[in-house]
Motif scaffolding. Structure first.
Motif, PDB file in Angstrom:
ATOM      1  N   TYR A 118       0.851  -1.182   0.000  1.00 61.83           N
ATOM      2  CA  TYR A 118       0.000   0.000   0.000  1.00 61.83           C
ATOM      3  C   TYR A 118       0.892   1.239   0.000  1.00 61.83           C
ATOM      4  CZ  TYR A 118      -4.157  -2.705   1.487  1.00 61.83           C
ATOM      5  OH  TYR A 118      -5.218  -3.581   1.576  1.00 61.83           O
TER       6      TYR A 118
ATOM      7  N   GLY B 166      -5.501   7.933   3.934  1.00 62.70           N
ATOM      8  CA  GLY B 166      -5.458   6.517   4.225  1.00 62.70           C
ATOM      9  C   GLY B 166      -4.634   5.774   3.191  1.00 62.70           C
TER      10      GLY B 166
ATOM     11  N   LEU C  43      -4.097   0.604  -2.018  1.00 61.37           N
ATOM     12  CA  LEU C  43      -3.437  -0.609  -2.492  1.00 61.37           C
ATOM     13  C   LEU C  43      -2.692  -0.356  -3.803  1.00 61.37           C
ATOM     14  CD1 LEU C  43      -3.123  -3.723  -2.031  1.00 61.37           C
ATOM     15  CD2 LEU C  43      -4.984  -3.952  -3.708  1.00 61.37           C
TER      16      LEU C  43
ATOM     17  N   ARG D 264      -1.348  -6.714  -4.922  1.00 61.63           N
ATOM     18  CA  ARG D 264      -1.621  -7.850  -4.021  1.00 61.63           C
ATOM     19  C   ARG D 264      -1.114  -9.130  -4.651  1.00 61.63           C
ATOM     20  NH1 ARG D 264      -6.398 -11.336  -3.273  1.00 61.63           N
ATOM     21  NH2 ARG D 264      -7.500 -10.145  -4.857  1.00 61.63           N
TER      22      ARG D 264
ATOM     23  N   GLY E  35      -6.639 -15.203   2.976  1.00 61.42           N
ATOM     24  CA  GLY E  35      -7.703 -14.222   2.836  1.00 61.42           C
ATOM     25  C   GLY E  35      -8.269 -13.722   4.147  1.00 61.42           C
ATOM     26  N   ASP E  36      -7.593 -13.977   5.231  1.00 63.38           N
ATOM     27  CA  ASP E  36      -8.046 -13.471   6.532  1.00 63.38           C
ATOM     28  C   ASP E  36      -7.528 -12.048   6.732  1.00 63.38           C
ATOM     29  OD1 ASP E  36      -8.228 -15.155   9.788  1.00 63.38           O
ATOM     30  OD2 ASP E  36      -9.149 -13.329   9.027  1.00 63.38           O
TER      31      ASP E  36
ATOM     32  N   PHE F 198      -0.230  -5.290   9.176  1.00 66.72           N
ATOM     33  CA  PHE F 198       0.647  -4.324   8.527  1.00 66.72           C
ATOM     34  C   PHE F 198       2.012  -4.238   9.192  1.00 66.72           C
ATOM     35  CE2 PHE F 198      -1.935  -2.003   5.437  1.00 66.72           C
ATOM     36  CZ  PHE F 198      -3.185  -2.496   5.719  1.00 66.72           C
TER      37      PHE F 198
ATOM     38  N   PHE G  82     -13.391  -2.848   9.067  1.00 66.26           N
ATOM     39  CA  PHE G  82     -12.240  -2.876   9.963  1.00 66.26           C
ATOM     40  C   PHE G  82     -12.013  -1.474  10.538  1.00 66.26           C
ATOM     41  CE2 PHE G  82     -10.630  -6.948   8.341  1.00 66.26           C
ATOM     42  CZ  PHE G  82     -11.239  -7.003   7.097  1.00 66.26           C
TER      43      PHE G  82
ATOM     44  N   TYR H 214      -8.535   0.332  12.154  1.00 66.89           N
ATOM     45  CA  TYR H 214      -7.113   0.251  12.462  1.00 66.89           C
ATOM     46  C   TYR H 214      -6.695   1.533  13.170  1.00 66.89           C
ATOM     47  CZ  TYR H 214      -6.326  -3.710   9.210  1.00 66.89           C
ATOM     48  OH  TYR H 214      -6.323  -4.928   8.577  1.00 66.89           O
TER      49      TYR H 214
ATOM     50  N   GLN I 191      -3.169   3.958  14.022  1.00 61.71           N
ATOM     51  CA  GLN I 191      -1.793   4.212  13.608  1.00 61.71           C
ATOM     52  C   GLN I 191      -1.190   5.291  14.514  1.00 61.71           C
ATOM     53  OE1 GLN I 191      -1.222   5.913   9.627  1.00 61.71           O
ATOM     54  NE2 GLN I 191       0.560   4.591   9.338  1.00 61.71           N
TER      55      GLN I 191
ATOM     56  N   LEU J 107      -0.091   0.161  10.832  1.00 61.25           N
ATOM     57  CA  LEU J 107      -1.472   0.100  11.274  1.00 61.25           C
ATOM     58  C   LEU J 107      -1.695  -1.142  12.144  1.00 61.25           C
ATOM     59  CD1 LEU J 107      -1.509   1.665   8.397  1.00 61.25           C
ATOM     60  CD2 LEU J 107      -3.973   1.342   8.591  1.00 61.25           C
TER      61      LEU J 107
ATOM     62  N   LEU K 149      -4.582  -3.489  13.968  1.00 60.80           N
ATOM     63  CA  LEU K 149      -5.995  -3.815  13.907  1.00 60.80           C
ATOM     64  C   LEU K 149      -6.636  -3.678  15.286  1.00 60.80           C
ATOM     65  CD1 LEU K 149      -8.349  -4.989  12.171  1.00 60.80           C
ATOM     66  CD2 LEU K 149      -7.682  -7.231  13.075  1.00 60.80           C
TER      67      LEU K 149
ATOM     68  N   LYS L 282     -12.790  -5.978  13.870  1.00 60.51           N
ATOM     69  CA  LYS L 282     -13.287  -6.259  12.531  1.00 60.51           C
ATOM     70  C   LYS L 282     -14.702  -6.800  12.623  1.00 60.51           C
ATOM     71  CE  LYS L 282     -11.051 -10.781  12.713  1.00 60.51           C
ATOM     72  NZ  LYS L 282      -9.940 -11.638  12.200  1.00 60.51           N
TER      73      LYS L 282
ATOM     74  N   PHE M  53      -8.240   4.694  11.396  1.00 59.52           N
ATOM     75  CA  PHE M  53      -8.697   4.484  10.034  1.00 59.52           C
ATOM     76  C   PHE M  53      -9.774   3.406   9.991  1.00 59.52           C
ATOM     77  CE2 PHE M  53      -5.763   7.026   7.609  1.00 59.52           C
ATOM     78  CZ  PHE M  53      -4.644   7.096   8.412  1.00 59.52           C
TER      79      PHE M  53
ATOM     80  N   ALA N 209     -13.913  -8.837   0.840  1.00 56.83           N
ATOM     81  CA  ALA N 209     -13.653 -10.002   1.682  1.00 56.83           C
ATOM     82  C   ALA N 209     -12.426  -9.652   2.490  1.00 56.83           C
ATOM     83  CB  ALA N 209     -13.407 -11.243   0.826  1.00 56.83           C
ATOM     84  N   ALA N 210     -12.145 -10.438   3.501  1.00 58.15           N
ATOM     85  CA  ALA N 210     -11.060 -10.064   4.408  1.00 58.15           C
ATOM     86  C   ALA N 210      -9.729  -9.954   3.683  1.00 58.15           C
ATOM     87  CB  ALA N 210     -10.962 -11.055   5.551  1.00 58.15           C
TER      88      ALA N 210
ATOM     89  N   ASN O 220      -9.185  -9.395   0.440  1.00 58.14           N
ATOM     90  CA  ASN O 220      -9.173  -8.572  -0.758  1.00 58.14           C
ATOM     91  C   ASN O 220      -8.667  -7.178  -0.461  1.00 58.14           C
ATOM     92  OD1 ASN O 220     -10.134 -10.715  -2.157  1.00 58.14           O
ATOM     93  ND2 ASN O 220     -12.023  -9.738  -2.824  1.00 58.14           N
ATOM     94  N   LYS O 221      -8.621  -6.379  -1.491  1.00 54.84           N
ATOM     95  CA  LYS O 221      -8.216  -4.987  -1.354  1.00 54.84           C
ATOM     96  C   LYS O 221      -9.051  -4.294  -0.291  1.00 54.84           C
ATOM     97  CE  LYS O 221      -9.114  -0.770  -3.959  1.00 54.84           C
ATOM     98  NZ  LYS O 221      -9.502  -0.238  -5.273  1.00 54.84           N
ATOM     99  N   LEU O 222      -8.390  -3.546   0.584  1.00 53.26           N
ATOM    100  CA  LEU O 222      -9.077  -2.710   1.549  1.00 53.26           C
ATOM    101  C   LEU O 222      -9.122  -1.285   1.034  1.00 53.26           C
ATOM    102  CD1 LEU O 222      -7.684  -3.888   5.014  1.00 53.26           C
ATOM    103  CD2 LEU O 222      -9.894  -4.415   3.964  1.00 53.26           C
TER     104      LEU O 222
ATOM    105  N   PHE P 174      -9.625   2.436   2.417  1.00 60.51           N
ATOM    106  CA  PHE P 174      -9.544   3.147   3.681  1.00 60.51           C
ATOM    107  C   PHE P 174     -10.209   4.518   3.585  1.00 60.51           C
ATOM    108  CE2 PHE P 174      -6.651   0.724   6.402  1.00 60.51           C
ATOM    109  CZ  PHE P 174      -6.100  -0.169   5.496  1.00 60.51           C
ATOM    110  N   GLY P 175     -10.713   4.971   4.740  1.00 64.04           N
ATOM    111  CA  GLY P 175     -11.118   6.351   4.842  1.00 64.04           C
ATOM    112  C   GLY P 175      -9.894   7.236   5.029  1.00 64.04           C
ATOM    113  N   GLY P 176     -10.128   8.532   5.102  1.00 63.96           N
ATOM    114  CA  GLY P 176      -9.035   9.480   5.217  1.00 63.96           C
ATOM    115  C   GLY P 176      -8.430   9.572   6.608  1.00 63.96           C
TER     116      GLY P 176
END
Lengths: 112, 113
Positions: free
Chosen positions: A35, A42, A45, A48, A98-99, A103, B34, B36, B38, B44, B46, B49, B90, B96-97, B99-101, B103-105
């Motif tokens: 990322y 924020g 990505l 991946r 996939g869980d 970071f 989620f 997070y 920072q 970040l 967690l 979730k 954030f 899905a868990a 996959n690409k996340l 994020f908000g600002g």
């Protein structure tokens, strides 16, 4: 258990120079993410990986950015040549099957 | 396309007071959500979730969040803030868990003594 490891933590380079970042994911995690986090925003990505395969690189600026994960474990992200706008924090994350994504501390890049 | 909005850029709260951080998401199906945290110079971490089930989710450090589908919200709360909670928070959404996340600002929280 060790977390996601990234190096270097900080890097300062002049524009047009190349730079590389390294990431070692949590042991056993097959999915790895890069990322980019711009100041005050924020993370977004870049790419991946599922094992060795890049399954989502749609946001990677392929003219200057490249990444590899040759053995499905650690990964390198490269920028060549760097531009002023590449200054950001580059975060690596990993997950198992996939869980939840975990970071690393990130690499803060400053391009002068 | 999925998106996340955190309406509050900064929040200042007194130590011991309650805290609520707002998060609104846009996603066509049931989202994975989620929160997070920072700290300066750190990655970040967690906090909690939500995938399915009970809409009130408990996390680490005394935080909880409530998923409200009707409001497309996933607000984070803590009943009593400690000075160590000063950080940036954030909210993120994913298909899905793994996959690409998205994020908000972020919301920066300052804690007054």
């Amino acid at each position: 258990e060790a977390g996601v490891v990234q190096s270097p933590r900080y890097k300062i380079i002049e524009k047009k120079q190349p730079v590389a970042f390294w990431c070692n994911p949590i042991s056993g995690h097959n999915t790895l993410y890069w990322y980019r986090q711009n100041l005050g925003q924020g993370p977004e990505l870049l790419i991946r990986y599922e094992n060795e395969e890049a399954v989502d690189d749609s946001q990677l600026p392929k003219d200057r950015f490249s990444a590899e994960r040759l053995k499905g474990v650690d990964s390198t992200l490269k920028i060549q040549p760097a531009e002023l706008g590449d200054s950001a924090v580059y975060l690596c994350a990993s997950s198992l099957g996939g869980d939840t994504q975990y970071f690393g501390p990130g690499t803060r890049l400053t391009v002068l | 396309a999925q998106s996340v909005t955190q309406p509050d850029i900064h929040i200042t709260v007194s130590e011991g007071a309650s805290l609520e951080l707002r998060c609104n998401y846009s996603y066509g199906a049931t989202p994975y959500l989620f929160w997070y945290v920072q700290s300066p110079g750190q990655g970040l971490q967690l906090l909690l979730k939500y995938f399915s089930g009970d809409t009130l989710v408990q996390g680490i450090k005394g935080f909880e969040a409530e998923f409200k589908r009707s409001q497309s919200s996933f607000n984070l709360r803590k009943p009593s803030v400690h000075w160590s909670d000063a950080a940036e928070y954030f909210c993120a959404v994913g298909a899905a868990a793994g996959n690409k996340l998205t994020f908000g600002g972020g919301t920066r929280v300052l804690v007054k003594p």
